[in-house]
Design an enzyme around this catalytic site. Sequence first.
Site, PDB file in Angstrom:
ATOM      1  N   HIS A   1      45.461  35.914  43.049  1.00  0.00           N
ATOM      2  CA  HIS A   1      44.162  35.556  42.350  1.00  0.00           C
ATOM      3  C   HIS A   1      44.122  35.540  40.894  1.00  0.00           C
ATOM      4  O   HIS A   1      43.390  34.579  40.351  1.00  0.00           O
ATOM      5  CB  HIS A   1      43.149  36.924  42.831  1.00  0.00           C
ATOM      6  CG  HIS A   1      41.782  36.683  42.243  1.00  0.00           C
ATOM      7  ND1 HIS A   1      40.748  36.858  43.053  1.00  0.00           N
ATOM      8  CD2 HIS A   1      41.354  36.429  41.088  1.00  0.00           C
ATOM      9  CE1 HIS A   1      39.581  36.859  42.410  1.00  0.00           C
ATOM     10  NE2 HIS A   1      39.954  36.732  41.126  1.00  0.00           N
TER      11      HIS A   1
ATOM     12  N   GLU B   1      60.184  38.483  23.318  1.00  0.00           N
ATOM     13  CA  GLU B   1      59.165  39.410  22.911  1.00  0.00           C
ATOM     14  C   GLU B   1      58.295  40.029  23.867  1.00  0.00           C
ATOM     15  O   GLU B   1      57.662  41.078  23.761  1.00  0.00           O
ATOM     16  CB  GLU B   1      58.185  38.064  22.248  1.00  0.00           C
ATOM     17  CG  GLU B   1      58.586  37.684  21.020  1.00  0.00           C
ATOM     18  CD  GLU B   1      58.128  38.508  19.624  1.00  0.00           C
ATOM     19  OE1 GLU B   1      56.774  38.478  19.639  1.00  0.00           O
ATOM     20  OE2 GLU B   1      58.875  38.882  19.173  1.00  0.00           O
TER      21      GLU B   1
ATOM     22  N   GLU C   1      32.507  41.188  39.545  1.00  0.00           N
ATOM     23  CA  GLU C   1      33.820  42.277  39.187  1.00  0.00           C
ATOM     24  C   GLU C   1      33.271  43.212  38.232  1.00  0.00           C
ATOM     25  O   GLU C   1      33.903  44.080  37.840  1.00  0.00           O
ATOM     26  CB  GLU C   1      34.974  41.468  38.763  1.00  0.00           C
ATOM     27  CG  GLU C   1      35.373  40.102  39.498  1.00  0.00           C
ATOM     28  CD  GLU C   1      35.915  40.443  40.994  1.00  0.00           C
ATOM     29  OE1 GLU C   1      35.744  41.749  41.263  1.00  0.00           O
ATOM     30  OE2 GLU C   1      36.201  39.506  41.545  1.00  0.00           O
TER      31      GLU C   1
ATOM     32  N   HIS D   1      42.226  33.632  35.530  1.00  0.00           N
ATOM     33  CA  HIS D   1      42.999  33.074  36.474  1.00  0.00           C
ATOM     34  C   HIS D   1      44.182  31.987  35.568  1.00  0.00           C
ATOM     35  O   HIS D   1      44.000  30.929  35.806  1.00  0.00           O
ATOM     36  CB  HIS D   1      42.166  32.149  37.475  1.00  0.00           C
ATOM     37  CG  HIS D   1      41.095  32.924  38.207  1.00  0.00           C
ATOM     38  ND1 HIS D   1      39.799  32.286  38.674  1.00  0.00           N
ATOM     39  CD2 HIS D   1      40.871  34.322  38.240  1.00  0.00           C
ATOM     40  CE1 HIS D   1      39.060  33.123  39.289  1.00  0.00           C
ATOM     41  NE2 HIS D   1      39.558  34.453  38.982  1.00  0.00           N
TER      42      HIS D   1
ATOM     43  N   HIS E   1      39.346  39.590  32.690  1.00  0.00           N
ATOM     44  CA  HIS E   1      39.925  39.302  33.748  1.00  0.00           C
ATOM     45  C   HIS E   1      39.915  37.557  33.856  1.00  0.00           C
ATOM     46  O   HIS E   1      38.918  36.790  33.281  1.00  0.00           O
ATOM     47  CB  HIS E   1      39.255  39.384  35.270  1.00  0.00           C
ATOM     48  CG  HIS E   1      39.352  38.822  36.298  1.00  0.00           C
ATOM     49  ND1 HIS E   1      40.807  38.738  36.995  1.00  0.00           N
ATOM     50  CD2 HIS E   1      38.718  37.877  36.944  1.00  0.00           C
ATOM     51  CE1 HIS E   1      40.563  38.154  38.033  1.00  0.00           C
ATOM     52  NE2 HIS E   1      39.510  37.567  37.986  1.00  0.00           N
TER      53      HIS E   1
HETATM   54  O1  2HA Z   1      33.766  35.679  38.483  1.00  0.00           O
HETATM   55  O2  2HA Z   1      36.829  35.500  38.788  1.00  0.00           O
HETATM   56  O3  2HA Z   1      37.183  37.328  40.369  1.00  0.00           O
HETATM   57  C1  2HA Z   1      34.635  35.183  39.183  1.00  0.00           C
HETATM   58  C2  2HA Z   1      36.017  35.736  39.567  1.00  0.00           C
HETATM   59  C3  2HA Z   1      35.909  36.681  40.349  1.00  0.00           C
HETATM   60 ZN    ZN Z   2      38.733  36.041  39.609  1.00  0.00          ZN
END
Ligand code: 2HA
Ligand code: ZN
Length: 274
Positions: free
Chosen positions: A210, A169, A116, A141, A139
């Site tokens: 995602h 908040e 990414e 999840h 980033h």
């Molecule tokens: O690297 O999260 O979006 C793994 C991820 C890809």
């Molecule tokens: Zn990801």
Amino acid sequence: MKNILNAPFVEEMKKITANMYRQGWDERNGGNISYMLDEKEVGEYLDLNNVIREIPTGFDASALIGKIFIVTGTGKYFKNIEFDPENNLGIIRIAKDGTTAELLWGYSDGGKFTSELPAHLMSHIARLEVNPENRVIIHSHPVYTLAMNHVIELDEKIFTHTLWEMCTECIIVFPDGIGVLPWMVCGNNEIGIATAEKMKNFRLVNWGIHGIYGAGKDIDEAFGLIETVEKAAQLYMIATASGKRINTITDRNLWEVVEAFGLEDVVRKDFLDL
Ligand code: 2HA
Ligand code: ZN
């Protein structure tokens, strides 16, 4: 030369990735972080003339020529970073051509930066134009944020407003709201360009079904944004699953918070119905 394994920025990367892993947000190789470093500080630990390898990035990051980043590795697990930072992290410098990453340290098994990287570096470019102090892109999840992606429309106003309603908040932490992308294939320049476009207006970007991106001047700001969204998403999922939601924070209430905290100039007024 000081020992890089004791560098504060390596310590920070170890701590934040271990923390995020334990939240259950970064399964397997899920998630990635890029953190812009101060050249002088890195120079205390590494010989900046010693390029270990040159790795093409596949896109133009001319706006970042000479900038140095510590970046999680592709295919690497957050859970392993604290035990083996030199293999799971890398320190790269954007070369004079703008399209090559010069490896200064790390990726010791021959690996490279996260898939990414386009979304990260393009987001750095976009955020730096808005705030020259921006240094971190994260980033991840997070579980409830992803769950919420399944049950509400992937629309910026709806997504932001739903989160703002969850706890007082939220509008203070992210008055600028959360950008939302539709479901897209990840790991390519196209999603990088789309993410950076959103980053012109938002420090938070939700990737449809995602995960999420957060930007900030330091790890605390980027992580704190994601953490607050995740807390609100958790509240939303629990409260709606109960099938009995009788109270909310109204738009009038939200505006009272905006006024009380002087957020009139930064809040997304168009995300409120006043
Ligand atoms: O690297 O999260 O979006 C793994 C991820 C890809
Ligand atoms: Zn990801």
